[in-house]
Each structure stands twice: as C-alpha cells, then as structure tokens.
Design an enzyme around this catalytic site. Structure first.
Site, PDB file in Angstrom:
ATOM      1  N   ASN A   1       0.874  -1.178   0.000  1.00  0.00           N
ATOM      2  CA  ASN A   1       0.000   0.000   0.000  1.00  0.00           C
ATOM      3  C   ASN A   1       0.912   1.229   0.000  1.00  0.00           C
ATOM      4  OD1 ASN A   1      -1.804   2.038   0.439  1.00  0.00           O
ATOM      5  ND2 ASN A   1      -2.499   1.322   2.451  1.00  0.00           N
TER       6      ASN A   1
ATOM      7  N   HIS B   1      -9.562   0.931   4.834  1.00  0.00           N
ATOM      8  CA  HIS B   1      -8.286   1.125   5.535  1.00  0.00           C
ATOM      9  C   HIS B   1      -8.524   2.018   6.757  1.00  0.00           C
ATOM     10  CE1 HIS B   1      -4.223   2.340   6.483  1.00  0.00           C
ATOM     11  NE2 HIS B   1      -3.832   1.270   5.816  1.00  0.00           N
TER      12      HIS B   1
ATOM     13  N   GLU C   1      -6.968   4.405   7.882  1.00  0.00           N
ATOM     14  CA  GLU C   1      -6.787   5.846   7.611  1.00  0.00           C
ATOM     15  C   GLU C   1      -8.040   6.430   6.961  1.00  0.00           C
ATOM     16  OE1 GLU C   1      -3.024   5.399   5.578  1.00  0.00           O
ATOM     17  OE2 GLU C   1      -2.148   4.764   7.483  1.00  0.00           O
TER      18      GLU C   1
ATOM     19  N   SER D   1       3.482  -2.371  10.190  1.00  0.00           N
ATOM     20  CA  SER D   1       4.933  -2.444  10.390  1.00  0.00           C
ATOM     21  C   SER D   1       5.537  -3.787   9.993  1.00  0.00           C
ATOM     22  CB  SER D   1       5.292  -2.091  11.841  1.00  0.00           C
ATOM     23  OG  SER D   1       4.933  -0.745  12.120  1.00  0.00           O
TER      24      SER D   1
END
Ligand code: 13P
Length: 253
Positions: free
Chosen positions: A9, A98, A100, A215
């Site tokens: 992404n 997502h 976000e 991460s």
C-alpha cells in the site's frame, strides 16, 4: 489452498517517475528471486494505476490495486473515483476500509459495506481492512470490535460473494509505528476472524485469505507469515523500497 498475497500500500507517496522506477526494480527482482505461488499487488495512488498497469504488461505475478473507491456509481462527486472507472482500466483489486479512511475520512461500516458491494458487482477483489485502535487493545475489547467490523461490512454477503473477498487485519497501533503485533497476537486475531466467518459461512472460511498489516518488515515477515491463519501481508512503508519489499515477499514464498 488459500491464495497467498503480499500487497504493497503505497498510500500518498512517490512521483510518477519514482513509481515507475520502483515497479521496474520489482519486476526484475520478483522474476529472479520469488518462487512459489504468491500474488503481489501494488496499491498505487489513483493517477499511477493505469501507467503502472501498462508498465507491468501481462506480468503473471504482479498486479495493481486501488487504495479506495467511491460508494457511488457515477455523477457529481468531485474528486471521487468509481469502481466502474477502475474496472474500465482493468484494475483487479481495491482496498476498502483502511483505518486511515475510517479515521480521517469518517468511513463507517455501513458505507464500507456499500463499497464492498460495488467492488464485487464490477468483478474487483476487495481487500477489506479491519483492526482496532490502541485504546481498544488496552481495554481488551479488540476481538469484539474486529468481529463487529467484519460483521457490519461483510456479513450481508452471500457465501459465493464472500469467497471473492480478501481480508486484511491491521491493528491501528501497529501502522507506521514500527511496533508490529507479535506473531502470536496476529495469529490469535486471524483465528478469531476466521472462526467468526465460519460461524456464519461454515467451511468456506477456510478459503478466505487473511493478510496481516502493520509495520511488516523484511526482518519480521517470515515469522508473521509462518502463522497458520496468516496468508500474507498488506505492507505500507516497507513496500516503497524494492529490496525490502522483495525480501518481505520472499518471506512467504
Ligand atoms: P506500515 O507497514 O507502514 O505500518 O503500514 C501498514 C498499512 O497501513 C498498510 O495498509
């Protein structure tokens, strides 16, 4: 056998030229180094989808995906991109929900259910994201929340439609923080998601690919991907560097 997928992404990063260089490096490295049956998806910013798709040509391993889509079919929605437009460019994947988008653009479960429907109706594969923020993890209600997210946006689907969905579990506290979930935390949550799917859809839950995101790096990918219910990854920052991303892909292949 569930499909293994590693998706990058890119979020809102890179110029067109940088995007093209990254793609050409990845094409070479994936061809030379990646064995096994893993699909690689590059979720680029909207303006780069078509040029990057053209650059990839008929690449059997690597394809492109959008990072979002509109819940509307067409019309006066300035700045939006419909699933029909994505389909017309031959884009096979779209990320939906997502964190976000949920956090900064106020997207809720009901809206995301509509986006999932639009994607499926046009034959795109939704990569549906779920995951809890830090305070929910600390309260210990993360399983409940993630089950609710899955239920709200996917449980209206028929069994046939559900099988076309890819799920990505991305704990919000692990996104862009360098703080990865342990492989045990990832496995536990993936197993919760799969069991929840099984409670409604039965055995087909076994066929759904569930990716981990947050991460993911070259040095933790292999361990995360070795978990029984982790079928690949959705990678942010580390997907912007070809060498790092290919090492991550090799972690599953
Ligand atoms: P990072 O890999 O940068 O933590 O981002 C994860 C993510 O949000 C992928 O969608």
């Amino acid at each position: 056998m569930r499909q293994k997928i590693v998706a990058g992404n890119w979020k809102m990063n890179k110029t067109l030229e940088e995007a093209s260089i990254l793609t050409s490096e990845l094409m070479g490295m994936v061809a030379d180094e990646v064995k096994g049956n893993v699909k690689v998806v590059l979720c680029t910013p909207f303006p780069y989808l078509y040029p990057i798709k053209q650059q990839l040509g008929g690449n059997a391993r690597i394809s492109v995906g959008a990072q979002n889509c509109s819940e509307h079919d067409s019309g006066a929605y300035t700045g939006e991109t419909s699933v029909g437009m994505l389909k017309s460019m031959g884009i096979p994947y779209v990320i939906i929900g997502h964190s976000e988008r949920r956090q900064y653009f106020g997207e809720d479960g009901k809206l995301l259910a509509t986006k999932v429907d639009k994607a499926l109706a046009q034959g795109l594969t939704p990569i549906f994201c779920c995951g809890e923020p830090l305070e929910i993890r600390e309260k210990g209600t993360h399983e409940q929340l993630v089950k609710q997210q899955v239920e709200e946006s996917l449980f209206h689907l028929s069994a046939e439609a559900l099988q076309k969905v890819v799920i990505a579990y991305e704990p919000v506290w692990a996104i862009g923080t360098g703080k990865t979930a342990t492989s045990q935390q990832a496995q536990d949550m993936h197993s919760v998601i799969r069991k929840h799917l099984a409670s409604k859809y039965g055995a087909i839950a076994e066929n759904i690919s569930i990716l981990y995101g947050g991460s993911v790096k070259a040095d933790n990918a292999k361990e995360l991907f070795s978990c029984a219910d982790v079928d690949g990854g959705l990678v942010g920052g580390a997907s912007l560097k070809s060498r790092e991303f290919v090492e991550i892909i090799k972690g599953i292949s």
